[in-house]
Design an enzyme around this catalytic site. Structure first.
Site, PDB file in Angstrom:
ATOM      1  N   GLY A  63       0.832  -1.199   0.000  1.00  0.00           N
ATOM      2  CA  GLY A  63       0.000   0.000   0.000  1.00  0.00           C
ATOM      3  C   GLY A  63       0.870   1.253   0.000  1.00  0.00           C
ATOM      4  N   CYS A  64       0.236   2.369  -0.292  1.00  0.00           N
ATOM      5  CA  CYS A  64       1.000   3.615  -0.445  1.00  0.00           C
ATOM      6  C   CYS A  64       1.563   4.100   0.894  1.00  0.00           C
ATOM      7  CB  CYS A  64       0.126   4.678  -1.094  1.00  0.00           C
ATOM      8  SG  CYS A  64      -1.500   4.877  -0.358  1.00  0.00           S
ATOM      9  N   TYR A  65       0.727   4.217   1.918  1.00  0.00           N
ATOM     10  CA  TYR A  65       1.240   4.671   3.218  1.00  0.00           C
ATOM     11  C   TYR A  65       2.262   3.672   3.788  1.00  0.00           C
ATOM     12  CZ  TYR A  65      -2.739   8.049   3.673  1.00  0.00           C
ATOM     13  OH  TYR A  65      -3.647   9.048   3.523  1.00  0.00           O
ATOM     14  N   THR A  90       4.340   1.852   2.151  1.00  0.00           N
ATOM     15  CA  THR A  90       5.610   2.026   1.439  1.00  0.00           C
ATOM     16  C   THR A  90       6.386   3.201   2.028  1.00  0.00           C
ATOM     17  OG1 THR A  90       4.728   1.073  -0.589  1.00  0.00           O
ATOM     18  CG2 THR A  90       6.641   2.506  -0.834  1.00  0.00           C
ATOM     19  N   ALA A  91       5.717   4.345   2.168  1.00  0.00           N
ATOM     20  CA  ALA A  91       6.399   5.531   2.714  1.00  0.00           C
ATOM     21  C   ALA A  91       6.895   5.251   4.134  1.00  0.00           C
ATOM     22  CB  ALA A  91       5.454   6.726   2.698  1.00  0.00           C
TER      23      ALA A  91
END
Ligand SMILES: NC(=O)C1=CN([C@@H]2O[C@H](COP(=O)(O)OP(=O)(O)OC[C@H]3O[C@@H](n4cnc5c(N)ncnc54)[C@H](OP(=O)(O)O)[C@@H]3O)[C@@H](O)[C@H]2O)C=CC1
Ligand SMILES: CC(=O)N[C@@H](CCC(=O)OP(=O)(O)O)C(=O)O
Length: 335
Positions: free
Chosen positions: A155-157, A159-160
């Protein structure tokens, strides 16, 4: 040439990936698919995204049983840029046909099926397949992606957050009982292309959501190996995520130890540390496949702040999926 189809190709993540595949020397687009009765079926993708004119003019096809059989016969792999339950339902047939599957949804990111009813709102339809999936956080798990047929693109969050926190965890820098506190702001494209009241221009204003219950909290905890407090926010910009993370480090931790932990990204062309005193901005990463990191230590109070910025549609979805595809198929060009 490796042939990859994209299902969910009219959405933000799928269309971004289709464009990346079309521009990749080792890959060819094997078809673009939407739901069987989609209003967009039959339209060239470039009709929805005029910026893709001359780059991706293939038509979107409705995913009928016949179209699915055709896709299975013609492609080496398929990327699923569909919602979690749609992905989870499609995977068995695709694997059975021998395809490699790259799932951009959260449908295969956990081994533990019990996460799904709690955080996703459905019972997983094929829990046995969860055990076959590998987590495609490429900067950490590239070695697992070659031999596996089902890759769960993070997921995007997560990954960050994971790119910021995993080096510190690996170096043993966190205080025993600390729970890193992750405050992250995402652009509105993170919510997808379909119209919803909360993403309406007049409604969007910086606000937290999913507080103490977002499905990315267990994802971050699973791949970090410890609890965190994760609070996502919706920001009034189109793309990008900035995660600002506060954690307590062991007393006596030095700047040199933290710098050494982040040396794991030395030589990476995707994850970069900014010089001390600089902080990443979402505009610095929008449209790019990068993750920019920066940190500052308060050695008096043993507090460390790390900031991490990615483009949610690129490193947080499509460009990371492309990296997974290239690594899986052994192509040397990773972007
Ligand atoms: N947006 C982001 O930043 C990120 C998204 N993701 C994940 O990627 C996936 C896609 O997200 P996003 O692009 O934002 O979503 P969108 O809502 O923008 O797109 C969804 C796509 O799926 C298609 N679709 C819907 N139902 C079906 C079906 N039954 N069969 C085939 N296609 C279908 C839609 O077309 P139609 O409805 O016309 O059929 C559309 O092309 C989601 O799982 C999301 O969680 C992951 C990381 C980041
Ligand atoms: C702003 C916004 O709504 N963002 C999405 C994140 C989308 C994503 O990356 O995540 P999955 O692949 O796990 O669905 C959300 O919070 O649901």
């Amino acid at each position: 040439m490796t042939t990859i189809a994209v299902i969910g190709a009219s959405g933000y993540a799928g269309a971004t990936l289709a464009k990346l595949i079309a521009s990749s020397p080792a890959l060819t687009l094997g078809g673009l698919y939407v739901s069987e009765n989609s209003l967009d079926a039959g339209k060239p993708l470039s009709q929805l995204y005029p910026g893709m004119l001359g780059v991706v003019d293939l038509p979107l096809q409705g995913l009928s049983a016949q179209a699915l059989a055709g896709l299975c016969a013609q492609c080496d792999g398929v990327a699923l840029a569909t919602e979690h339950l749609v992905s989870a339902s499609l995977v068995p047939q695709l694997l059975q046909a021998g395809l490699s599957v790259f799932d951009l949804s959260g449908g295969h990111r956990f081994k533990d099926a019990a996460i799904y009813p709690t955080y996703y709102g459905f019972e997983h339809p094929h829990p046995a397949l969860l055990l076959e999936a590998e987590y495609g956080l490429v900067d950490w798990y590239a070695h697992t992606l070659k031999g596996c047929k089902l890759i769960a693109v993070p997921g995007c969050y997560p990954t960050a957050s994971l790119l910021a926190l995993k080096p510190l965890k690996q170096a043993g820098i966190f205080q025993e009982s600390t729970m890193p506190v992750i405050n992250a702001v995402s652009g509105v494209s993170g919510a997808g292309r379909k119209a919803q009241l909360n993403t309406h221009l007049c409604e969007v204003s910086l606000t937290p959501y999913g507080v103490l219950g977002h499905r990315h909290q267990p994802e971050i905890e699973t791949y970090l190996g410890q609890p965190v407090v994760f609070t996502p926010h919706l920001g009034n910009f189109k793309r990008g995520i900035l995660a600002t993370i506060t954690c307590q480090v062991k007393p006596g931790t030095t700047e040199a130890e933290i710098a050494e932990a982040f040396e794991i990204y030395q030589g990476s062309d995707k994850v970069k540390l900014l010089p001390a005193g600089s902080w990443p901005k979402v505009d610095d990463v929008a449209g790019s496949d990068l993750c920019l990191l920066a940190w500052k230590l308060d050695s008096q109070r043993n507090v460390l702040v790390v900031a991490s910025a990615i483009d949610n549609l690129m490193k947080g979805a499509a460009s990371q999926a492309l990296e997974c595809i290239n690594i899986h198929f052994g192509h040397e060009v990773y972007s």
